[in-house]
Each structure stands twice: as C-alpha cells, then as structure tokens.
Design an enzyme around this catalytic site. Sequence first.
Site: not given
Length: 551
Positions: A103, A156, A174, A408, A268-269, A245-246
């Site tokens: 990850y 993203r 993930k 990150n 999650d973000d 996610e993203d």
Amino acid sequence: MDKSPSSLPTPDFPRGVKLLHDPIRNKGIAFTEAERDVFRLRGLLPPRVDTQAVQVQRTLGNLGRKTTDLERYIFLVALQDRNETLFYRVIVDNLSKLMPIIYTPTVGEACQEFGHIFRRPRGLYISARDRGHVREVLANWPHEDVRIVVVTDGERILGLGDLGTDGMGISIGKLALYTACAGIHPTWCLPVTIDVGTDNESLLKDPLYLGLPQRRLRGETYDELIEEFVTEIVDRFPRAVIQLEDFGNRNAFRLLARYRDRICLFDDDIQGTGAVALSGLLSALRITGEHVGSRPYLFVGAGQAGLGIADTIVAALVDEGMSEEEARSRCWLFDSKGLVVEGRDDVSAGKRRYAHSHAGTADLTEAIDVIRPAALIGVAGVPGMFTRPAVEAMARINERPILFALSNPTSKSECTAEQAVAWTNGRAIFASGSPFDPVEYEGHTYVAGQCNNAYIFPGVGLGLLASESVRATDEMFLAAARTLAEQVTETDLEAGCVYPELDRIREVSVHVAQAVVRVAVEQGHARVSLPEDLEAYIRSLMFDPIYETYA
C-alpha cells in the site's frame, strides 16, 4: 453470519493444473502426498513436500533480492495471483515491513505505472460502455458471497490526481489490507474500478493505458452509471458493504450524501481519514494534557480529508456536549488561496461551514501566529507546505506542537519527520500519512506515528460484517476513533508515537470491530442476533492464512 467460506473438496473441486492455477486453493509445493494423489498433481510439482514456513522463507529470500520497492510490489502481487494463503501469511507475519510495499507509498507508484506493469487482471472493471449491462458484468464474478466492495473511479488517487482506470491498484490494495489487518476472507472481497474516462493528458496519449481513451463523463450520464452499479451490487450481494475510494471532490461528498442513508456505504477518504486523525489527536493530547475542544486546529488543505477530519472533530465535541457552532469554531481551513474566512467569494459550500469572521491571509505562518492552533494538520497533497517558519511558529506557540503531515504518498508529505523534530528542537508530536523511519536527535529516538486509515477501515468493515449492519454511520467511526486511541500505550506515547505499533493491527481491528457492532446494535442497524461473547465471535470470523487439509 457464516464462518469464512470453506475450500474443502466438493464434486466440482478443481484438480490437476486447474487446482495449481486457483489462487484461493493452491498450496504449491506444500500439497501433501495424499493430496497429490487425490487431485492428480503427481508430476506437476517437484517431488519434495514443503511446509508453509519453508515457503515463507523462500518468498522472503526472493523478495530480498529485488532492488526497488516497485519490483517488490510486482513480486508480491504475482504471489497473490497464484497463492493467496501464502501471500497473506507473508504479509501478516511481516506487516510493518511490507505494508508500505503493498500500500502507501509504493501503491502510488504502482498505479502510475499500472498499464506498464500489468500482468494478470484482478477485480472487476465496469466501464461507461457497460451502461445498462452492469448486472451481466457482476454475474461474471466467480464468488457468490461478497461482503466488502472497494470501488473507485480513479479521479483522485492518493495525492497523485486523475489516474483513470489505473486506480484499480488502490481498490486491490485496500482489500489486501482488509484481509491482512482484519481477517476478511479474500473471497469476500471485490475490488472495482468504474471507468468513465480520464482527463489526464499523459494517459490519453499512452498506448499502454488500460482504460477508455476518452474524457471523463460528467453530469447525468455519470450519475446514471453509478446508480446502476449501486443498485445491482445491492441486488447481487445483499450483505455487501460498499467503500467509496479516491473519488474526486466534486463527486465524493455528494455520492456519500446520496447513498449513506439508503445502503451500507461509506467513504474512507472522508470518514476513515477523519476517524484515524481524530484518534491521533486524542493520543497527542494525552501528551500535552489538553482537552480536544480547548484549542483551535488549523488544516492546510480543504478537500475530502480536511473536511472529513474537521467534521469528525466537530462530531466528537458535540457528542461531549459542545454546541455545533462552538465546535466548528475550533476548526480553521487554509486552502490554495489562503485562510478560509467569511467574505471570500471563492469558497465552496463544504468549506463555507468553516469560514469564520476574521481577516484573511495567504501566509501560513501569519495564520498560525493569529489563530494559535494546538495542531497543524496537512492534507493538501502539496509537498513542503510545512515550511520551517511555519513549524517554528507552531513551536513558539506550543510546548509540544502537534504536526500531522498526512498527504500521501511520501513525496507529497508536508514535511519530513526529521524536519519536524529538528525545527522544534525535538518537541514536535509528529504523525504522517506515509511511513518515516525513526529520527535520532540529541541522543533521543523519536518514532513517527503513521496516521494510516488501515487502523480504522478494516476494523470498521469487520464490525459491519459481524453485525450485518444496514448502515455505516458517523457514530460508528467516532467509536472507532476513540477505541483506536485507547489502544495506544504509555510506551508508545513516550516515544512520541500516537498510534499503536503496526504489528498489533489485527488485535486493534478486533477492538474496533466490537465498538462498531455495539453502535450498530444501539442504533438498530444490526440484522443478526449476536452471541454474548462478542469478541470470540468476531475472532471466529477472521481468516487465518494457514493451509487447509484437503485429503
């Protein structure tokens, strides 16, 4: 809930080469003599029978010969593709060493190179061309009992921007953490990329790009595809949790708002990042001796992560009796245009909730001097935002300045652990999104805590599965944050680390899962009756990567 799915032989159990090509059941040279006879493996394997421990030794030896982290990533993904049990045995036993490979930060580079290092497909790709046919696409997935779906549209990816369908590496990564960190069985995991195109010019020109070579869909057409996907997932896999996610900022908040009260879905973000950051703050405040609501916080960056953390802090303060207005006054945003204040005409609706009546400034150091925050939280994805003058300003104001450089991958970090320690004369309480090595300074060793969502989302997912909750609520993430903070020991804090050791993460996930289950029951969202010994029940659901005996 049924226990993890069994791989014990059935009439259609694969044999021969098919068994060796089945990553769920394959044991490689560890197949016993009896199994080789029953499943027609004689001659297809070298004659020696290895133990799993020997296979782990061989794997680590080969891994050690790789010269770059990307090569190590490719090696481990190849192992996952041929022998998932061995892959997870290696990861679980070496988690702190290998999580940065599977990850962040390495997965960011892997996504950037995804089309160039592609070897074998994993997960489901649903593209704009599949509109009206998502049901048929889902029917192609080989596992009938999916419990966790991680889905991205690739707009993203980490702090790297629009990577289109190459963002699949994030969904895969993930879910690897769901299994490694919380024991979610691999067959319960479904990684998905929704390919609606990309606005990344370099990808559109790259002949090795794996996605649709077209601009991103927007508006009604995009929404219709997402609606079809969500509807069909719930129909095909009614016990599944969906993790967004993203997604880009323009879609993440509104998709969360649209679906969170309809199905068991979270982002999650936004929620995971908010919970893990709040937990780190709670631990840091144990060092400073302050209350979470006593001082303001300054966020450098006002996207999903910044707003998610701010909203979680507000929720925690309101839960402790503070008014929402007073709680919001503790959170200040600093974006690419400077301090977010009333009167700015370029402030989005999400940011406007935190636009305070105050003079504006585009200088971060000035903002710190005026607001006097207890913590500086970086979530902008812009490297070096925590300049030396800004960090020194935090050190003037605070005896123990809290510096969270959360962007990150590592290349996007607002400052390094070494800079945080040196610029504050060893007084900083530092945490980062990607890992940093311990820092030696004037005879002391400072351990940088990693504000990693893996401390939160796997345990939350495990709790949602255990309770078969129909919703994933903010109260669950708040309980998860507080539970995680309780797992930080005095020894951790003495080293300046505000998170538990990464090697304890499976135990942490058990505690987080219990907290989530209790909230699910209290809120009436649990669909199953739970046994009296909740901890034992949750542990019974967790996949332990040990080979089963087939014959």
